[in-house]
Design an enzyme around this catalytic site. Sequence first.
Site, PDB file in Angstrom:
ATOM      1  N   HIS A 265      -0.308  -2.710   6.457  1.00  0.00           N
ATOM      2  CA  HIS A 265       0.824  -1.785   6.319  1.00  0.00           C
ATOM      3  C   HIS A 265       2.089  -2.201   7.062  1.00  0.00           C
ATOM      4  O   HIS A 265       3.010  -1.393   7.195  1.00  0.00           O
ATOM      5  CB  HIS A 265       0.416  -0.371   6.774  1.00  0.00           C
TER       6      HIS A 265
ATOM      7  N   GLU B 166      -4.456   2.433  -2.738  1.00  0.00           N
ATOM      8  CA  GLU B 166      -5.683   2.967  -2.143  1.00  0.00           C
ATOM      9  C   GLU B 166      -5.466   4.070  -1.105  1.00  0.00           C
ATOM     10  O   GLU B 166      -6.430   4.730  -0.722  1.00  0.00           O
ATOM     11  CB  GLU B 166      -6.517   1.844  -1.541  1.00  0.00           C
ATOM     12  N   ASN B 167      -4.234   4.267  -0.652  1.00  0.00           N
ATOM     13  CA  ASN B 167      -3.948   5.344   0.306  1.00  0.00           C
ATOM     14  C   ASN B 167      -3.027   6.403  -0.280  1.00  0.00           C
ATOM     15  O   ASN B 167      -2.437   7.207   0.445  1.00  0.00           O
ATOM     16  CB  ASN B 167      -3.296   4.778   1.574  1.00  0.00           C
TER      17      ASN B 167
ATOM     18  N   ASN C 210     -10.587  -0.827   0.843  1.00  0.00           N
ATOM     19  CA  ASN C 210     -11.741  -0.153   1.448  1.00  0.00           C
ATOM     20  C   ASN C 210     -11.715   1.364   1.289  1.00  0.00           C
ATOM     21  O   ASN C 210     -12.747   2.015   1.475  1.00  0.00           O
ATOM     22  CB  ASN C 210     -11.846  -0.505   2.935  1.00  0.00           C
ATOM     23  N   HIS C 211     -10.563   1.942   0.915  1.00  0.00           N
ATOM     24  CA  HIS C 211     -10.491   3.404   0.735  1.00  0.00           C
ATOM     25  C   HIS C 211     -10.653   3.833  -0.726  1.00  0.00           C
ATOM     26  O   HIS C 211     -10.469   5.012  -1.043  1.00  0.00           O
ATOM     27  CB  HIS C 211      -9.164   3.945   1.279  1.00  0.00           C
TER      28      HIS C 211
ATOM     29  N   HIS D  80      -3.226  -3.964   3.327  1.00  0.00           N
ATOM     30  CA  HIS D  80      -4.113  -3.241   4.256  1.00  0.00           C
ATOM     31  C   HIS D  80      -3.497  -2.946   5.617  1.00  0.00           C
ATOM     32  O   HIS D  80      -3.692  -1.868   6.152  1.00  0.00           O
ATOM     33  CB  HIS D  80      -5.457  -3.952   4.458  1.00  0.00           C
TER      34      HIS D  80
ATOM     35  N   ASP E  84       0.813  -1.210   0.000  1.00  0.00           N
ATOM     36  CA  ASP E  84       0.000   0.000   0.000  1.00  0.00           C
ATOM     37  C   ASP E  84       0.856   1.275   0.000  1.00  0.00           C
ATOM     38  O   ASP E  84       1.704   1.454   0.881  1.00  0.00           O
ATOM     39  CB  ASP E  84      -0.894   0.060   1.239  1.00  0.00           C
TER      40      ASP E  84
ATOM     41  N   HIS F  57      -7.020  -7.894   0.484  1.00  0.00           N
ATOM     42  CA  HIS F  57      -6.987  -6.687   1.302  1.00  0.00           C
ATOM     43  C   HIS F  57      -7.780  -6.938   2.582  1.00  0.00           C
ATOM     44  O   HIS F  57      -9.007  -7.040   2.555  1.00  0.00           O
ATOM     45  CB  HIS F  57      -7.598  -5.531   0.508  1.00  0.00           C
TER      46      HIS F  57
END
Length: 274
Positions: A180, A39-40, A67-68, A178, A8, A153
């Site tokens: 990290h 996603e981040n 999810n983001h 997810h 991520d 994820h």
Amino acid sequence: MKVLVCGDVVGKSGRNVVEKFLPELKKNKEIDFVILNGENAAGGFGINKSICKSFYDLGVDVITTGNHIWDQKDIISYIEKDKRLLRPQNYPINTPGKGFGLYSTNSGIKIAVINIMCRLFMEAIDDPFRILEELLERIKNFENKLVIIVDVHGEATSEKMAIGHFLDGKVTAVVGTHTHVPTADLQILEKGTFFQTDLGMCGDYDSVVGMNKLISLKRFRNKHLKIRHQPAEGEASFCGVLLNINTNSLEVDNFEQLLLGGKIGNNYGRSFQV
């Protein structure tokens, strides 16, 4: 063939470390295909069109998410147009975008990338096991000989491991995202599938999973206050795994954990021969 899967990317520092290391890695390691979880990437929350383009310009082939994915409003219309940007396959059927894609390397080798999301401590979405079973059946109906990489994820180590064993012998590799934090459990499962619980993040490790540590402490200690997370902005580390895949067996022959730069990266990682 060599496939690089990056963890991520968190905020600007994460984008910077990808820019710093990815072109060098692609050249020096002769990498054929790059997958990255983005996603981040937009300030720690979601991704947008311009960031996607910047990753593609650096040599990323496919961007997975989680999810983001919906945190940036413009992504809803954009994801329908960008076939290289994936969202979890087990979102409801009318959700924009898609959770898998079929791609080819420059040498013509075909590769499928699947993005799936767990449910334990996550959103209430469709059963990842059933969705994966149905999707693999669909994919293999029109392509029998495929390298298949799955980005799982999820929050819970147990659920990611369970999915790994469920997919063992059915796909080439299962990698977790997810949480990290890079795990040390890189392995070839009993039936030949590569597995790692979490790739880690491309972000600043002088943080709380990529977020500013002082703000995170305030959030934990002051539950009555509405304090928004902000990504840490220090020097980031680049985390991921490099898979050397036998294109005849479609299995991983050897793999290398990459931990580069920043707080935790001090070399080209750890290599493992199967």
